[in-house]
Design an enzyme around this catalytic site. Structure first.
Site, PDB file in Angstrom:
ATOM      1  N   ASP A  75      38.106  38.973  64.074  1.00  0.00           N
ATOM      2  CA  ASP A  75      38.925  38.594  62.695  1.00  0.00           C
ATOM      3  C   ASP A  75      39.867  37.489  62.650  1.00  0.00           C
ATOM      4  O   ASP A  75      40.391  36.707  63.728  1.00  0.00           O
ATOM      5  CB  ASP A  75      39.601  39.508  62.521  1.00  0.00           C
ATOM      6  CG  ASP A  75      38.910  41.044  62.279  1.00  0.00           C
ATOM      7  OD1 ASP A  75      37.710  41.054  61.650  1.00  0.00           O
ATOM      8  OD2 ASP A  75      39.002  41.483  63.766  1.00  0.00           O
ATOM      9  N   ASP A  77      43.585  36.392  61.359  1.00  0.00           N
ATOM     10  CA  ASP A  77      45.029  36.890  61.294  1.00  0.00           C
ATOM     11  C   ASP A  77      45.663  35.929  60.849  1.00  0.00           C
ATOM     12  O   ASP A  77      46.256  34.997  61.218  1.00  0.00           O
ATOM     13  CB  ASP A  77      45.772  37.601  61.529  1.00  0.00           C
ATOM     14  CG  ASP A  77      44.478  39.422  61.410  1.00  0.00           C
ATOM     15  OD1 ASP A  77      43.381  39.862  61.384  1.00  0.00           O
ATOM     16  OD2 ASP A  77      44.243  39.735  62.929  1.00  0.00           O
ATOM     17  N   ASP A 159      53.022  43.137  70.718  1.00  0.00           N
ATOM     18  CA  ASP A 159      53.388  43.458  71.383  1.00  0.00           C
ATOM     19  C   ASP A 159      53.020  43.812  72.962  1.00  0.00           C
ATOM     20  O   ASP A 159      53.502  43.749  74.289  1.00  0.00           O
ATOM     21  CB  ASP A 159      51.511  44.593  71.687  1.00  0.00           C
ATOM     22  CG  ASP A 159      50.763  44.429  71.153  1.00  0.00           C
ATOM     23  OD1 ASP A 159      50.506  42.881  71.660  1.00  0.00           O
ATOM     24  OD2 ASP A 159      49.659  44.954  71.554  1.00  0.00           O
TER      25      ASP A 159
END
Length: 465
Positions: A75, A77, A159
């Site tokens: 993916d 982003d 994170d």
């Protein structure tokens, strides 16, 4: 590999340091290996259009990390200063999704680029102005996450350091706010900020740490690993539907076997699969072998681009907890097949309280398990009828898995292998031969229930005891 994964957090602890800078380290094109033509042209186009419209925009997170590691991202982003509504105004093919965390999906045929607005951390005592409700629960877990912020805020709330890298395909620069490039080079998973607080904000981060460590063959930095065991029970408070999605990511990414070992070591397996965790205690060798073999086979199929069904995966993860329940019901006088069905219903119902396995998977799980009680019943026309059953192949594969884990089935797997390969005449001979073996005639549960220790009992699900 596992030794490497764990060696990084066995050494004495020192006080953790903050890793987010207000001014990023900027790597020019000569200081990194990334090139804009390596990334999705649609993602690059989105960044360019948003920048032209006056917004900040970058490729971010996993796609930047994976490219630096020579891995092809799944993916791409984008992070931007534009709000979801402003993004949608720029792209006719955009759709806003999510409530807890609003995102924009921009569609280009089958490819979807996810665009997120820069987020800021919630203050500890922050309240939602619209609903007058706290954005955190009593344990500190974030309930809503739509507080927008600056690029610096966005980097701080991510994170792991390796996910806080921003790539600008226009200038071909990398912005590193958290020493992420350093941790990529040293192959470390490190939380940004105070690990205990970050895990309390979202306990699923503990699972993400394991997933990235297994996928990337990284170690978990010691300060990031230390709070995991004491905080593992917090996973019980995570919505079961969300845990289902996270478990699929854990076990269907091609690194399930290593993931399982880390989950057990860090005491994260019990909050996810409590019954199977108990089976690891009272029947450790069989349980560990069966689950490990199933996950190793799953990893192999994924690497070979073969289909993998979550139903078979969950059937293997839960099976070690089933035989003891079946045996208890049989000891109360219930015939084998009804005992299997009742025990399966009970176990799956309990498991769905932790992980919301959809019915489209729980039904095949039960059918695979049910087939384990039916496969020994081969007399007359039963063998041919079983062979025509749409769940035969999954049930047969599961039987071989049980045997591989050391379960004694009196050669049942080999018999079914030969039966599938035999012609009609050979199959008739095999069925006739069963008549000379009283323990394998498949004459029904009533006759077998008169014997408490026959081979048939060891050949079925009770062999896992």
């Amino acid at each position: 590999m596992l030794k490497k994964l764990f060696q990084s957090f066995r050494s004495p602890l020192r006080k953790p340091q903050q890793h987010v800078r207000t001014t990023p380290e900027v790597l020019s094109s000569s200081q990194h290996s990334l090139q804009r033509n390596q990334f999705s042209r649609y993602a690059v186009n989105i960044v360019e259009r948003l920048q032209t419209a006056g917004y900040q925009a970058y490729l971010v997170g996993g796609c930047v990390r994976d490219m630096m590691l020579g891995i092809t991202p799944k993916d791409f982003d984008v992070a931007t200063s534009a709000t979801p509504e402003q993004i949608r105004a720029e792209f006719r093919n955009a759709r806003i999704i999510g409530r807890r965390f609003k995102l924009v999906h921009i569609h280009f045929g089958r490819e979807i680029i996810e665009v997120a607005t820069f987020r800021a951390n919630h203050p500890i005592d922050d309240e939602d102005e619209d609903s007058n409700q706290s954005s955190r629960n009593e344990s500190g877990r974030i309930l809503r996450d739509n507080v927008y912020g600056t690029l610096e805020d966005d980097a701080q709330r991510r994170d792991f350091t390796i996910n806080a890298l921003y790539y600008d395909p226009v200038t071909e620069r990398v912005l590193d706010y958290a020493n992420g490039v350093h941790d990529i080079r040293n192959r470390l998973i490190r939380l940004i900020g105070d690990p205990q607080q970050r895990y309390k904000e979202d306990p699923v981060r503990m699972l993400r740490a394991v997933r990235f460590a297994a996928k990337l063959d990284f170690g978990i930095e010691k300060h990031s690993a230390t709070p995991i065991r004491p905080l593992a029970p917090m996973l019980r408070d995570i919505p079961s539907a969300r845990l289902f999605e996270e478990v699929l990511k854990l076990f269907l990414s091609g690194y399930a076997e290593a993931t399982f070992e880390m989950l057990v070591d860090l005491e994260l397996f019990e909050p996810l699969f409590p019954a199977s965790s108990k089976a690891l205690e009272y029947n450790p060798t069989y349980t560990h072998t069966l689950i490990s073999e199933a996950l190793a086979n799953t990893d192999l199929r994924i690497k070979q681009n073969k289909p993998v069904t979550p139903a078979f995966l969950f059937a293997a993860l839960l099976w070690p907890a089933l035989p003891a329940r079946v045996l208890r019901l049989q000891e109360r006088g219930m015939p084998p097949i009804p005992a299997m069905q009742e025990a399966a219903h009970e176990l799956i119902t309990e498991q769905c309280q932790r992980i919301a396995i959809p019915k489209r998977f729980t039904m095949p799980i039960r059918e695979i398990w049910d087939m384990q009680e039916r496969l020994p019943r081969r007399s007359g026309k039963r063998a041919d009828l079983l062979l025509e059953n749409p769940r035969f192949r999954a049930g047969y594969d599961f039987l071989l898995l049980r045997e591989l884990a050391g379960e004694e089935t009196d050669g049942l797997g080999e018999w079914w292998t030969d039966y599938q390969d035999a012609n009609d005449s050979g199959r008739r001979d095999m069925i006739r031969d069963l008549g000379s073996k009283p323990d394998a005639t498949g004459q029904g549960p009533r006759k077998r229930r008169r014997s408490s220790s026959g081979k048939r009992k060891r050949a079925g699900v009770d062999g896992a005891e």
